[in-house]
Write a protein that holds these residues in place. Sequence first.
Motif, PDB file in Angstrom:
ATOM      1  N   UNK A   1       0.828  -1.205   0.000  1.00 15.01           N
ATOM      2  CA  UNK A   1       0.000   0.000   0.000  1.00 15.01           C
ATOM      3  C   UNK A   1       0.864   1.258   0.000  1.00 15.01           C
ATOM      4  N   UNK A   2       1.915   1.281   0.775  1.00 14.27           N
ATOM      5  CA  UNK A   2       2.794   2.454   0.840  1.00 14.27           C
ATOM      6  C   UNK A   2       3.445   2.717  -0.521  1.00 14.27           C
ATOM      7  N   UNK A   3       3.876   1.660  -1.178  1.00 14.42           N
ATOM      8  CA  UNK A   3       4.471   1.835  -2.505  1.00 14.42           C
ATOM      9  C   UNK A   3       3.422   2.306  -3.510  1.00 14.42           C
ATOM     10  N   UNK A   4       2.262   1.700  -3.443  1.00 15.47           N
ATOM     11  CA  UNK A   4       1.187   2.066  -4.369  1.00 15.47           C
ATOM     12  C   UNK A   4       0.677   3.481  -4.109  1.00 15.47           C
ATOM     13  N   UNK A   5       0.732   3.906  -2.873  1.00 17.64           N
ATOM     14  CA  UNK A   5       0.317   5.275  -2.524  1.00 17.64           C
ATOM     15  C   UNK A   5       1.175   6.283  -3.290  1.00 17.64           C
ATOM     16  N   UNK A   6       2.435   5.952  -3.501  1.00 15.74           N
ATOM     17  CA  UNK A   6       3.340   6.825  -4.262  1.00 15.74           C
ATOM     18  C   UNK A   6       3.046   6.786  -5.759  1.00 15.74           C
TER      19      UNK A   6
ATOM     20  N   UNK B   1      -4.686   3.024  -4.214  1.00 13.51           N
ATOM     21  CA  UNK B   1      -3.706   2.272  -3.416  1.00 13.51           C
ATOM     22  C   UNK B   1      -4.341   1.184  -2.555  1.00 13.51           C
ATOM     23  N   UNK B   2      -5.438   1.500  -1.887  1.00 12.04           N
ATOM     24  CA  UNK B   2      -6.064   0.507  -1.004  1.00 12.04           C
ATOM     25  C   UNK B   2      -6.572  -0.700  -1.781  1.00 12.04           C
ATOM     26  N   UNK B   3      -7.316  -0.435  -2.843  1.00 13.81           N
ATOM     27  CA  UNK B   3      -7.884  -1.517  -3.644  1.00 13.81           C
ATOM     28  C   UNK B   3      -6.773  -2.328  -4.310  1.00 13.81           C
ATOM     29  N   UNK B   4      -5.779  -1.657  -4.861  1.00 11.91           N
ATOM     30  CA  UNK B   4      -4.671  -2.375  -5.507  1.00 11.91           C
ATOM     31  C   UNK B   4      -3.894  -3.241  -4.511  1.00 11.91           C
ATOM     32  N   UNK B   5      -3.664  -2.729  -3.322  1.00 14.52           N
ATOM     33  CA  UNK B   5      -2.943  -3.525  -2.311  1.00 14.52           C
ATOM     34  C   UNK B   5      -3.740  -4.791  -1.982  1.00 14.52           C
ATOM     35  N   UNK B   6      -5.053  -4.664  -1.862  1.00 21.34           N
ATOM     36  CA  UNK B   6      -5.899  -5.842  -1.609  1.00 21.34           C
ATOM     37  C   UNK B   6      -5.790  -6.841  -2.752  1.00 21.34           C
ATOM     38  N   UNK B   7      -5.863  -6.340  -3.975  1.00 19.21           N
ATOM     39  CA  UNK B   7      -5.805  -7.215  -5.147  1.00 19.21           C
ATOM     40  C   UNK B   7      -4.448  -7.906  -5.266  1.00 19.21           C
ATOM     41  N   UNK B   8      -3.388  -7.173  -5.015  1.00 17.80           N
ATOM     42  CA  UNK B   8      -2.055  -7.757  -5.116  1.00 17.80           C
ATOM     43  C   UNK B   8      -1.804  -8.800  -4.029  1.00 17.80           C
ATOM     44  N   UNK B   9      -2.355  -8.555  -2.845  1.00 12.78           N
ATOM     45  CA  UNK B   9      -2.233  -9.566  -1.784  1.00 12.78           C
ATOM     46  C   UNK B   9      -2.910 -10.862  -2.216  1.00 12.78           C
ATOM     47  N   UNK B  10      -4.080 -10.754  -2.836  1.00 11.78           N
ATOM     48  CA  UNK B  10      -4.757 -11.960  -3.320  1.00 11.78           C
ATOM     49  C   UNK B  10      -3.921 -12.672  -4.377  1.00 11.78           C
ATOM     50  N   UNK B  11      -3.307 -11.916  -5.256  1.00 12.35           N
ATOM     51  CA  UNK B  11      -2.438 -12.524  -6.266  1.00 12.35           C
ATOM     52  C   UNK B  11      -1.249 -13.234  -5.616  1.00 12.35           C
ATOM     53  N   UNK B  12      -0.609 -12.574  -4.670  1.00 14.49           N
ATOM     54  CA  UNK B  12       0.553 -13.169  -4.006  1.00 14.49           C
ATOM     55  C   UNK B  12       0.178 -14.422  -3.220  1.00 14.49           C
TER      56      UNK B  12
ATOM     57  N   UNK C   1       3.908 -17.659  -9.776  1.00 12.01           N
ATOM     58  CA  UNK C   1       4.460 -16.343  -9.456  1.00 12.01           C
ATOM     59  C   UNK C   1       4.651 -15.511 -10.719  1.00 12.01           C
ATOM     60  N   UNK C   2       5.025 -16.159 -11.810  1.00 12.92           N
ATOM     61  CA  UNK C   2       5.149 -15.454 -13.097  1.00 12.92           C
ATOM     62  C   UNK C   2       3.786 -14.937 -13.539  1.00 12.92           C
ATOM     63  N   UNK C   3       2.791 -15.804 -13.434  1.00 16.21           N
ATOM     64  CA  UNK C   3       1.433 -15.413 -13.824  1.00 16.21           C
ATOM     65  C   UNK C   3       0.924 -14.280 -12.945  1.00 16.21           C
ATOM     66  N   UNK C   4       1.133 -14.399 -11.644  1.00 14.59           N
ATOM     67  CA  UNK C   4       0.676 -13.357 -10.713  1.00 14.59           C
ATOM     68  C   UNK C   4       1.382 -12.037 -10.992  1.00 14.59           C
ATOM     69  N   UNK C   5       2.672 -12.090 -11.273  1.00 11.69           N
ATOM     70  CA  UNK C   5       3.412 -10.856 -11.564  1.00 11.69           C
ATOM     71  C   UNK C   5       2.897 -10.215 -12.850  1.00 11.69           C
ATOM     72  N   UNK C   6       2.626 -11.030 -13.863  1.00 10.22           N
ATOM     73  CA  UNK C   6       2.098 -10.505 -15.127  1.00 10.22           C
ATOM     74  C   UNK C   6       0.739  -9.833 -14.890  1.00 10.22           C
ATOM     75  N   UNK C   7      -0.108 -10.446 -14.080  1.00 13.98           N
ATOM     76  CA  UNK C   7      -1.406  -9.853 -13.748  1.00 13.98           C
ATOM     77  C   UNK C   7      -1.219  -8.553 -12.949  1.00 13.98           C
ATOM     78  N   UNK C   8      -0.264  -8.562 -12.037  1.00 18.31           N
ATOM     79  CA  UNK C   8       0.019  -7.358 -11.249  1.00 18.31           C
ATOM     80  C   UNK C   8       0.456  -6.218 -12.155  1.00 18.31           C
ATOM     81  N   UNK C   9       1.260  -6.534 -13.155  1.00 18.37           N
ATOM     82  CA  UNK C   9       1.709  -5.507 -14.104  1.00 18.37           C
ATOM     83  C   UNK C   9       0.510  -4.861 -14.805  1.00 18.37           C
ATOM     84  N   UNK C  10      -0.481  -5.655 -15.132  1.00 18.05           N
ATOM     85  CA  UNK C  10      -1.658  -5.079 -15.812  1.00 18.05           C
ATOM     86  C   UNK C  10      -2.493  -4.234 -14.860  1.00 18.05           C
ATOM     87  N   UNK C  11      -2.442  -4.569 -13.580  1.00 18.39           N
ATOM     88  CA  UNK C  11      -3.229  -3.808 -12.596  1.00 18.39           C
ATOM     89  C   UNK C  11      -2.597  -2.455 -12.271  1.00 18.39           C
ATOM     90  N   UNK C  12      -1.270  -2.442 -12.221  1.00 14.45           N
ATOM     91  CA  UNK C  12      -0.615  -1.191 -11.808  1.00 14.45           C
ATOM     92  C   UNK C  12       0.005  -0.471 -12.983  1.00 14.45           C
TER      93      UNK C  12
END
Length: 185
Positions: free
Chosen positions: A136-141, A147-158, A174-185
Motif C-alpha cells: 500500500x505504501x508503494x502504491x500510494x506513491x 492504493x487501497x484496492x490495488x494492495x488488496x488485489x495484489x495480496x490476493x495474487x501473491x 508467481x510469473x502469472x501473478x506478476x504478469x497480472x500485477x503488471x496489468x493492474x498497476x
Amino acid sequence: MGRTRPGDAGAKVLKAASTLFYRDGIHAVGVDTVAAEAGVTKAALYGNFGSKSGLVVAYLRERDRRWQAEIDRITAAHTDPRERVLAVFDAYEAWFSADGYRGCAFLNATSEFPDPADPVREVVRHHKTALHSYLRAQLQRAEPQRADVLADELMLLLEGAAVTSVVAQSARPFHTAKRLAQTLI
C-alpha cells in the motif's frame, strides 16, 4: 555433544525448530525432537522459550524478520514504486526456489492453529498486515487514488500464487501473478 555456552541454546533451538517445523509441520514435531536436534536439554528449550507455543511464536517472528530482510534486499535495487511492488513477486519466487519449499510458513501455521485468538495467529496477522502495508505504501506513491484496492488485489495474487505454487510444485504461478500485477498497476 559439546557443552552449550549460555546464550547459545536459544539460537540453536530456534534454528532447529525452524528447520523441523517448516519441513515436518509444527504439530508433528515435539519439543524432545527439537531439543535433540539442537543438541540442548529440554530445560534449556523451556528456559529460553517458556513453552512450545512460545517457541512457535519465536520461530514465526524470526521467519518474518528474515522475510522482511529479503523483501528489503530485493526491492532496494528499485526506486520506482511500481517496480518495487513487482519485485515483491520476485522475492516470492526466490523463496520458492529455495530448497525444501513447502509454501508459506505463515499460511501453514494458520492451518495448524485454527483459533483466531491463538498467539500464533497474531504473528501471522502481523506478517500479512506488514506486507499489505508495504504494498500500500508503494502504491500510494504510484497510484494514490487506488492504493487501497490495488494492495488488496495484489495480496490476493501473491497469496494465491503461494498456495498454487505448492500444489503445482512450480514457480509458474508467481510469473502469472506478476504478469497480472503488471496489468493492474
